[in-house]
Design a protein around this motif. Structure first.
Motif, PDB file in Angstrom:
ATOM      1  N   GLY A  48       0.774  -1.217   0.194  1.00 28.73           N
ATOM      2  CA  GLY A  48      -0.014   0.047   0.056  1.00 28.73           C
ATOM      3  C   GLY A  48       0.825   1.243   0.017  1.00 28.73           C
ATOM      4  O   GLY A  48       0.691   2.182  -0.908  1.00 28.73           O
ATOM      5  N   TRP A  49       1.897   1.189   0.742  1.00 32.31           N
ATOM      6  CA  TRP A  49       2.733   2.483   0.731  1.00 32.31           C
ATOM      7  C   TRP A  49       3.579   2.561  -0.542  1.00 32.31           C
ATOM      8  O   TRP A  49       3.710   3.738  -0.912  1.00 32.31           O
ATOM      9  N   LEU A  50       4.053   1.630  -1.104  1.00 29.49           N
ATOM     10  CA  LEU A  50       4.816   1.539  -2.296  1.00 29.49           C
ATOM     11  C   LEU A  50       3.885   1.975  -3.462  1.00 29.49           C
ATOM     12  O   LEU A  50       4.413   2.855  -4.215  1.00 29.49           O
ATOM     13  N   LEU A  51       2.655   1.568  -3.411  1.00 32.37           N
ATOM     14  CA  LEU A  51       1.861   2.103  -4.555  1.00 32.37           C
ATOM     15  C   LEU A  51       1.297   3.464  -4.334  1.00 32.37           C
ATOM     16  O   LEU A  51       0.718   4.118  -4.957  1.00 32.37           O
ATOM     17  N   GLN A  52       1.649   4.109  -3.150  1.00 32.49           N
ATOM     18  CA  GLN A  52       1.369   5.655  -2.858  1.00 32.49           C
ATOM     19  C   GLN A  52       2.318   6.417  -3.600  1.00 32.49           C
ATOM     20  O   GLN A  52       1.741   7.549  -3.911  1.00 32.49           O
ATOM     21  N   THR A  53       3.367   5.934  -3.885  1.00 36.13           N
ATOM     22  CA  THR A  53       4.410   6.846  -4.877  1.00 36.13           C
ATOM     23  C   THR A  53       3.472   7.540  -5.974  1.00 36.13           C
ATOM     24  O   THR A  53       2.989   6.877  -6.855  1.00 36.13           O
ATOM     25  N   LYS A  54       3.586   8.834  -5.893  1.00 37.96           N
ATOM     26  CA  LYS A  54       2.731   9.443  -7.009  1.00 37.96           C
ATOM     27  C   LYS A  54       3.692  10.544  -7.858  1.00 37.96           C
ATOM     28  O   LYS A  54       3.140  10.839  -8.984  1.00 37.96           O
ATOM     29  N   ALA A  55       4.630  11.028  -7.383  1.00 40.27           N
ATOM     30  CA  ALA A  55       5.422  12.004  -8.203  1.00 40.27           C
ATOM     31  C   ALA A  55       5.573  11.687  -9.528  1.00 40.27           C
ATOM     32  O   ALA A  55       5.863  10.513 -10.041  1.00 40.27           O
ATOM     33  N   LEU A  56       5.648  12.480 -10.563  1.00 34.74           N
ATOM     34  CA  LEU A  56       5.911  12.387 -12.045  1.00 34.74           C
ATOM     35  C   LEU A  56       4.572  12.218 -12.621  1.00 34.74           C
ATOM     36  O   LEU A  56       4.018  12.979 -13.447  1.00 34.74           O
ATOM     37  N   ILE A  57       3.760  11.031 -12.515  1.00 33.95           N
ATOM     38  CA  ILE A  57       2.764  10.624 -13.273  1.00 33.95           C
ATOM     39  C   ILE A  57       1.560  11.430 -12.971  1.00 33.95           C
ATOM     40  O   ILE A  57       0.735  11.937 -13.489  1.00 33.95           O
ATOM     41  N   GLU A  58       1.409  11.698 -11.508  1.00 35.35           N
ATOM     42  CA  GLU A  58       0.430  12.521 -10.976  1.00 35.35           C
ATOM     43  C   GLU A  58       0.440  13.704 -11.476  1.00 35.35           C
ATOM     44  O   GLU A  58      -0.432  14.603 -11.602  1.00 35.35           O
ATOM     45  N   ILE A  59       1.819  14.210 -11.475  1.00 40.11           N
ATOM     46  CA  ILE A  59       2.166  15.744 -11.881  1.00 40.11           C
ATOM     47  C   ILE A  59       1.626  15.914 -13.396  1.00 40.11           C
ATOM     48  O   ILE A  59       1.137  16.811 -13.812  1.00 40.11           O
ATOM     49  N   ILE A  60       2.082  14.853 -14.047  1.00 38.65           N
ATOM     50  CA  ILE A  60       1.828  15.036 -15.572  1.00 38.65           C
ATOM     51  C   ILE A  60       0.230  15.024 -15.727  1.00 38.65           C
ATOM     52  O   ILE A  60      -0.487  15.777 -16.680  1.00 38.65           O
ATOM     53  N   PHE A  61      -0.493  14.311 -14.795  1.00 34.36           N
ATOM     54  CA  PHE A  61      -1.817  14.130 -14.967  1.00 34.36           C
ATOM     55  C   PHE A  61      -2.545  15.251 -14.710  1.00 34.36           C
ATOM     56  O   PHE A  61      -3.482  15.883 -15.142  1.00 34.36           O
ATOM     57  N   ALA A  62      -2.075  16.065 -13.736  1.00 37.94           N
ATOM     58  CA  ALA A  62      -2.541  17.188 -13.044  1.00 37.94           C
ATOM     59  C   ALA A  62      -2.336  18.463 -14.033  1.00 37.94           C
ATOM     60  O   ALA A  62      -2.903  19.372 -14.285  1.00 37.94           O
ATOM     61  N   ASN A  63      -1.112  18.277 -14.601  1.00 42.79           N
ATOM     62  CA  ASN A  63      -0.797  19.202 -16.016  1.00 42.79           C
ATOM     63  C   ASN A  63      -1.687  19.249 -17.081  1.00 42.79           C
ATOM     64  O   ASN A  63      -1.911  20.139 -17.479  1.00 42.79           O
ATOM     65  N   VAL A  64      -2.256  18.058 -17.326  1.00 39.62           N
ATOM     66  CA  VAL A  64      -3.091  17.998 -18.558  1.00 39.62           C
ATOM     67  C   VAL A  64      -4.679  18.525 -17.857  1.00 39.62           C
ATOM     68  O   VAL A  64      -5.219  19.165 -18.640  1.00 39.62           O
TER      69      VAL A  64
END
Length: 400
Positions: free
Chosen positions: A339-355
């Motif tokens: 659960g904690w490892l899948l919590q890693t968000k940086a880059l893809i979440e930021i790209i998603f938010a940029n869109v």
């Protein structure tokens, strides 16, 4: 100074400042350089540097320089997303589709549900979170999905640092994240569907399917060096088509990578290419992301929103994985680590938010809150996982 000289000053700051912080503070095992660069982008943005030293900020990051940096950032993130699509290997997930499907569904749906509730609370709290072209359902679903995202490239990097990437546990986690990666981009495409441009989007999807069939036939006939060159041409064309249709050039970049086979390029060569992109041009994207942070609704409100989204993201992910562990009969301690490892968000979440920001669905304030949430959740990963991994020990690593 002329624009070229100021541009080079900006590049010097972009590369030197995060690297010095990363080395001096020795953050490698809990905050990779990419995360330090993202934080650096926030600090160099208008909300921090622009507030502390507006004259210097205006001198370095004037419109001509920002325009030049944005051009580099667009291509950088297209390359990165393309490689992420290339590296997506669904064969592993398909081999164990029952377990992978249950886990990936729980890891995605629970944080998405809680994130959507958090988005609803933000919208009810007052104006300032919705973009000029956004609708309520797009914001609720978009922010909900942003809370559920896992950054596969950064996840792999952190697991390598923890020594479990090539272990059975690490390979299982990659399977779960790979399925969620597909869902993330699928939901993004749904959010971006524009019924005023549905004809264009239909033309793009039909044309892309035909072109993908052709490019696959072509690739197997080319030498490896030529495949890289043709792959980049294909990337630019797919990005243009997606953007023309009203989706987004990053959706096109991901699709351009997904339809190609990683084996055509060689895994070692792909690792070198990804690392080169991360080293040479992705820091410019991180800076351009930081330049988009704003605190229009007030600093405390943005930090409060980030805390709310972080709570929804973390609790939803841990709850979902714990339920998956109960259903599948995992060993004690596994669910917490996964659960904690899948919590890693940086880059893809930021790209998603940029869109979402590019399309006017969310505001700059909502984007800033999502960015803070992504950075914080990623920074929590290793400190939370490392002691749990030591406690579980080698017996957990050996489980298939």
């Amino acid at each position: 100074m002329n624009t070229t000289e100021v541009y080079l000053i900006a590049l010097t700051i972009i590369f030197a400042a995060p690297w010095l912080v990363w080395r001096v503070l020795d953050t490698e095992h809990w905050m990779p350089l990419a995360v330090v660069q993202i934080v650096g982008g926030i600090l160099l943005g208008p909300g921090v540097l622009g507030a502390v030293s507006p004259d210097y900020y205006a001198f370095v990051f004037k419109p001509e320089v920002i325009g030049a940096l944005n051009g580099v950032a667009w291509w950088a993130v297209m390359l990165f997303v393309w490689v992420a699509g290339l590296e997506l290997d669904l064969n592993l997930a398909w081999e164990r589709r029952a377990e992978s499907g249950v886990t990936a569904a729980c890891a995605l749906l629970f944080p998405m549900a809680l994130g959507s509730i958090a988005a609803t609370i933000l919208l009810a709290s007052g104006p300032g979170w919705m973009g000029p072209k956004g609708s309520t359902w797009q914001i609720v679903v978009g922010i909900g999905m942003a809370c559920a995202v896992t950054a596969l490239p950064i996840l792999a990097l952190l697991m390598e640092k923890l020594g479990i990437l090539r272990e059975p546990l690490g390979q299982r986690i990659l399977r779960y994240a790979s399925l969620d990666d597909v869902a993330i981009w699928g939901v993004l495409a749904l959010i971006l569907l524009d019924f005023d441009r549905i004809e264009r989007q239909g033309i793009f999807l039909a044309g892309f399917a035909l072109a993908a069939f052709g490019i696959r036939k072509l690739m197997v006939r080319l030498k490896e060096d030529d495949r890289w060159y043709v792959g980049l041409i294909w990337l630019a064309i797919a990005g243009f088509g997606a953007d023309w249709s009203g989706l987004h050039y990053m959706v096109g970049a991901f699709l351009a990578g997904v339809v190609l086979d990683a084996g055509w390029f060689g895994h070692a060569a792909m690792d070198r290419f990804r690392n080169t992109v991360l080293l040479t041009i992705m820091p410019v994207f991180f800076l351009s992301t930081g330049l988009r942070t704003q605190w229009d609704v007030g600093g405390l409100a943005v930090f409060g929103a980030a805390a709310l989204l972080l709570a929804a993201s973390v609790s939803g992910k841990l709850l979902g994985i714990r339920i998956a562990g109960k259903l599948l009969g995992w060993r004690p301690g596994e669910a917490s680590i996964i659960g904690w490892l899948l919590q890693t968000k940086a880059l893809i979440e930021i790209i998603f938010a940029n869109v979402l920001l590019d399309k006017g669905i969310i505001s700059n304030a909502a984007f800033t809150a999502l960015l803070l949430m992504a950075v914080t959740s990623t920074m929590l990963t290793v400190p939370m996982v490392a002691p749990r991994l030591r406690k579980v020990g080698e017996a957990l690593k050996a489980q298939a």
